[in-house]
Design a protein around this motif. Structure first.
Motif, PDB file in Angstrom:
ATOM      1  N   TYR A  32       0.838  -0.945  -0.003  1.00  0.00           N
ATOM      2  CA  TYR A  32      -0.057  -0.105  -0.039  1.00  0.00           C
ATOM      3  C   TYR A  32       0.839   1.225   0.294  1.00  0.00           C
ATOM      4  O   TYR A  32       1.826   1.276   0.759  1.00  0.00           O
ATOM      5  CB  TYR A  32      -0.826   0.057   1.142  1.00  0.00           C
ATOM      6  CG  TYR A  32      -1.950  -1.297   1.441  1.00  0.00           C
ATOM      7  CD1 TYR A  32      -1.461  -2.242   1.973  1.00  0.00           C
ATOM      8  CD2 TYR A  32      -3.162  -1.321   0.692  1.00  0.00           C
ATOM      9  CE1 TYR A  32      -2.133  -3.465   1.968  1.00  0.00           C
ATOM     10  CE2 TYR A  32      -3.906  -2.300   0.604  1.00  0.00           C
ATOM     11  CZ  TYR A  32      -3.326  -3.517   1.455  1.00  0.00           C
ATOM     12  OH  TYR A  32      -4.105  -4.594   1.363  1.00  0.00           O
ATOM     13  N   MET A  34       1.155   5.491  -0.451  1.00  0.00           N
ATOM     14  CA  MET A  34       0.391   6.724  -0.413  1.00  0.00           C
ATOM     15  C   MET A  34       1.456   7.820  -0.504  1.00  0.00           C
ATOM     16  O   MET A  34       2.379   7.731  -0.076  1.00  0.00           O
ATOM     17  CB  MET A  34      -0.210   6.803   1.162  1.00  0.00           C
ATOM     18  CG  MET A  34      -1.309   5.560   1.310  1.00  0.00           C
ATOM     19  SD  MET A  34      -1.912   5.817   2.882  1.00  0.00           S
ATOM     20  CE  MET A  34      -2.981   4.392   2.947  1.00  0.00           C
ATOM     21  N   TYR A  49      -3.585   7.110  -3.315  1.00  0.00           N
ATOM     22  CA  TYR A  49      -3.411   5.935  -2.414  1.00  0.00           C
ATOM     23  C   TYR A  49      -3.397   5.022  -3.589  1.00  0.00           C
ATOM     24  O   TYR A  49      -4.308   4.935  -4.311  1.00  0.00           O
ATOM     25  CB  TYR A  49      -4.552   5.808  -1.374  1.00  0.00           C
ATOM     26  CG  TYR A  49      -4.877   4.632  -0.811  1.00  0.00           C
ATOM     27  CD1 TYR A  49      -5.868   3.919  -1.353  1.00  0.00           C
ATOM     28  CD2 TYR A  49      -3.903   3.789  -0.270  1.00  0.00           C
ATOM     29  CE1 TYR A  49      -6.231   2.602  -0.871  1.00  0.00           C
ATOM     30  CE2 TYR A  49      -4.131   2.526   0.127  1.00  0.00           C
ATOM     31  CZ  TYR A  49      -5.408   1.884  -0.228  1.00  0.00           C
ATOM     32  OH  TYR A  49      -5.587   0.623   0.305  1.00  0.00           O
ATOM     33  N   SER A  92       2.950   0.709   3.472  1.00  0.00           N
ATOM     34  CA  SER A  92       2.968  -0.419   4.346  1.00  0.00           C
ATOM     35  C   SER A  92       2.406  -1.783   3.805  1.00  0.00           C
ATOM     36  O   SER A  92       2.252  -1.920   2.545  1.00  0.00           O
ATOM     37  CB  SER A  92       1.580   0.050   5.353  1.00  0.00           C
ATOM     38  OG  SER A  92       0.346  -0.274   4.895  1.00  0.00           O
ATOM     39  N   GLY A  94       0.242  -3.716   4.998  1.00  0.00           N
ATOM     40  CA  GLY A  94      -1.156  -3.880   5.431  1.00  0.00           C
ATOM     41  C   GLY A  94      -1.433  -4.787   6.481  1.00  0.00           C
ATOM     42  O   GLY A  94      -0.619  -5.507   7.212  1.00  0.00           O
ATOM     43  N   GLY A  95      -2.570  -5.092   6.830  1.00  0.00           N
ATOM     44  CA  GLY A  95      -2.987  -6.040   7.742  1.00  0.00           C
ATOM     45  C   GLY A  95      -2.170  -5.854   9.163  1.00  0.00           C
ATOM     46  O   GLY A  95      -2.095  -4.846   9.658  1.00  0.00           O
ATOM     47  N   SER A  96      -1.656  -6.986   9.612  1.00  0.00           N
ATOM     48  CA  SER A  96      -0.882  -6.788  10.871  1.00  0.00           C
ATOM     49  C   SER A  96       0.398  -5.684  10.777  1.00  0.00           C
ATOM     50  O   SER A  96       0.962  -5.201  11.654  1.00  0.00           O
ATOM     51  CB  SER A  96      -0.488  -8.133  11.651  1.00  0.00           C
ATOM     52  OG  SER A  96       0.533  -8.770  10.709  1.00  0.00           O
ATOM     53  N   GLY A  98       0.131  -2.969   9.182  1.00  0.00           N
ATOM     54  CA  GLY A  98      -0.626  -1.985   8.392  1.00  0.00           C
ATOM     55  C   GLY A  98       0.059  -0.582   9.001  1.00  0.00           C
ATOM     56  O   GLY A  98      -0.464   0.297   8.307  1.00  0.00           O
ATOM     57  N   ASN A  99       0.786  -0.412   9.899  1.00  0.00           N
ATOM     58  CA  ASN A  99       1.278   0.852  10.241  1.00  0.00           C
ATOM     59  C   ASN A  99       2.116   1.349   9.130  1.00  0.00           C
ATOM     60  O   ASN A  99       2.841   0.650   8.590  1.00  0.00           O
ATOM     61  CB  ASN A  99       2.225   0.761  11.779  1.00  0.00           C
ATOM     62  CG  ASN A  99       1.412   0.567  12.800  1.00  0.00           C
ATOM     63  OD1 ASN A  99       0.184   0.924  12.951  1.00  0.00           O
ATOM     64  ND2 ASN A  99       1.893  -0.127  13.992  1.00  0.00           N
ATOM     65  N   LEU A 100       1.921   2.665   8.798  1.00  0.00           N
ATOM     66  CA  LEU A 100       2.677   3.464   7.857  1.00  0.00           C
ATOM     67  C   LEU A 100       4.116   3.666   8.294  1.00  0.00           C
ATOM     68  O   LEU A 100       4.340   4.020   9.080  1.00  0.00           O
ATOM     69  CB  LEU A 100       1.933   4.601   7.530  1.00  0.00           C
ATOM     70  CG  LEU A 100       0.667   4.544   6.941  1.00  0.00           C
ATOM     71  CD1 LEU A 100      -0.168   5.859   6.518  1.00  0.00           C
ATOM     72  CD2 LEU A 100       0.560   3.803   5.370  1.00  0.00           C
ATOM     73  N   PHE A 102       7.086   6.275   6.885  1.00  0.00           N
ATOM     74  CA  PHE A 102       7.047   7.501   5.940  1.00  0.00           C
ATOM     75  C   PHE A 102       8.440   7.871   5.535  1.00  0.00           C
ATOM     76  O   PHE A 102       9.571   7.361   6.198  1.00  0.00           O
ATOM     77  CB  PHE A 102       6.484   8.462   6.914  1.00  0.00           C
ATOM     78  CG  PHE A 102       5.116   8.729   7.064  1.00  0.00           C
ATOM     79  CD1 PHE A 102       4.374   7.947   8.137  1.00  0.00           C
ATOM     80  CD2 PHE A 102       4.296   9.441   6.194  1.00  0.00           C
ATOM     81  CE1 PHE A 102       3.147   7.963   8.429  1.00  0.00           C
ATOM     82  CE2 PHE A 102       2.993   9.772   6.566  1.00  0.00           C
ATOM     83  CZ  PHE A 102       2.413   8.735   7.295  1.00  0.00           C
ATOM     84  N   GLY A 103       8.647   8.481   4.257  1.00  0.00           N
ATOM     85  CA  GLY A 103       9.868   9.150   3.717  1.00  0.00           C
ATOM     86  C   GLY A 103       9.997  10.186   4.615  1.00  0.00           C
ATOM     87  O   GLY A 103       9.212  10.824   5.201  1.00  0.00           O
TER      88      GLY A 103
END
Lengths: 112, 115
Positions: A32, A34, A49, A92, A94-96, A98-100, A102-103
């Motif tokens: 994922y 964004m 996204y 991320s 996804g799922g477990s 799922g935390n993003l 970042f650059g």
């Protein structure tokens, strides 16, 4: 090696230019992707996204994901002074996971 | 526009003070987050919550603590502030879906300066 690499710039372009912003990543589990835009003294706002590989277009903005190269891009056509902001990529698994992640963000300035 | 609020927006305090940064959202989102952002650096996740009575530590070690007693409220507390805590603190929320990644909505941030 950081999981997400993004050139912090700053990047300065004339009004009307096509802008290309990029991030590379090392974690092949990321699915994922964004792009967030952050104006000075504001919180980030979601711009685009994308799930997995491919392109997504929204008005003057196009997001591209190349999972084989672990490379994502954001293109801004006909850039405007109001596009002046810091652009952050985030991703991320996804799922477990799922935390993003970042650059650092690329600071863009569009000159009239 | 996301309805997520942070107070105060700016805070300057002396070393050793206890502070609480407030974050509230009116979207009914289950998941909430606290990030730390320094100039030219990545957003680093310091705490998150899946819902009421749930709190988890993020990937960046932090001396702060959080609580989640109500869905809409996710305050962050520093028991004894130090100059190293000087930073921008961003709160975010998302509708936790469990199966895929969550679109996060951010508040405007609190800029903390500890003298």
């Amino acid at each position: 090696q950081k999981e997400v690499e993004q050139d912090p710039g700053p990047l300065s372009v004339p009004e009307g230019a096509i802008v290309s912003l990029n991030c590379t990543y090392s974690n092949s589990a990321f699915q994922y992707f964004m792009w967030y835009r952050q104006y000075s003294r504001k919180g980030p706002e979601l711009l685009m996204y994308t799930y997995s590989s491919g392109n997504k277009e929204d008005g003057r903005f196009t997001a591209q994901v190349d999972k084989s190269s672990k490379y994502i891009s954001l293109f801004i056509r006909d850039s405007q002074p109001s596009d002046s902001a810091t652009y952050l990529c985030a991703m991320s698994g996804g799922g477990s996971q799922g935390n993003l992640i970042f650059g650092k963000g690329t600071k863009l300035s569009v000159k009239p | 526009e996301a309805d997520i609020y942070q107070t105060p927006r700016y805070l300057v305090i002396g070393t050793g003070k206890k502070i609480t940064l407030e974050c509230s959202q009116t979207m009914g989102h289950d998941k909430m987050y606290w990030y730390q952002q320094d100039p030219g650096m990545e957003l680093h996740l310091i705490h998150y919550s899946y819902g009421v009575n749930s709190t988890e530590k993020g990937d960046l070690s932090s001396e702060s603590t959080v609580s989640r007693i109500r869905t809409e409220h996710f305050p962050l507390t520093l028991e004894s502030a130090r100059p190293s805590h000087t930073s921008q603190y961003l709160c975010a929320s998302s509708e936790f879906s469990g199966g895929w990644t969550d679109t996060q909505y951010f508040g405007p941030g609190t800029r903390l300066t500890v003298l």
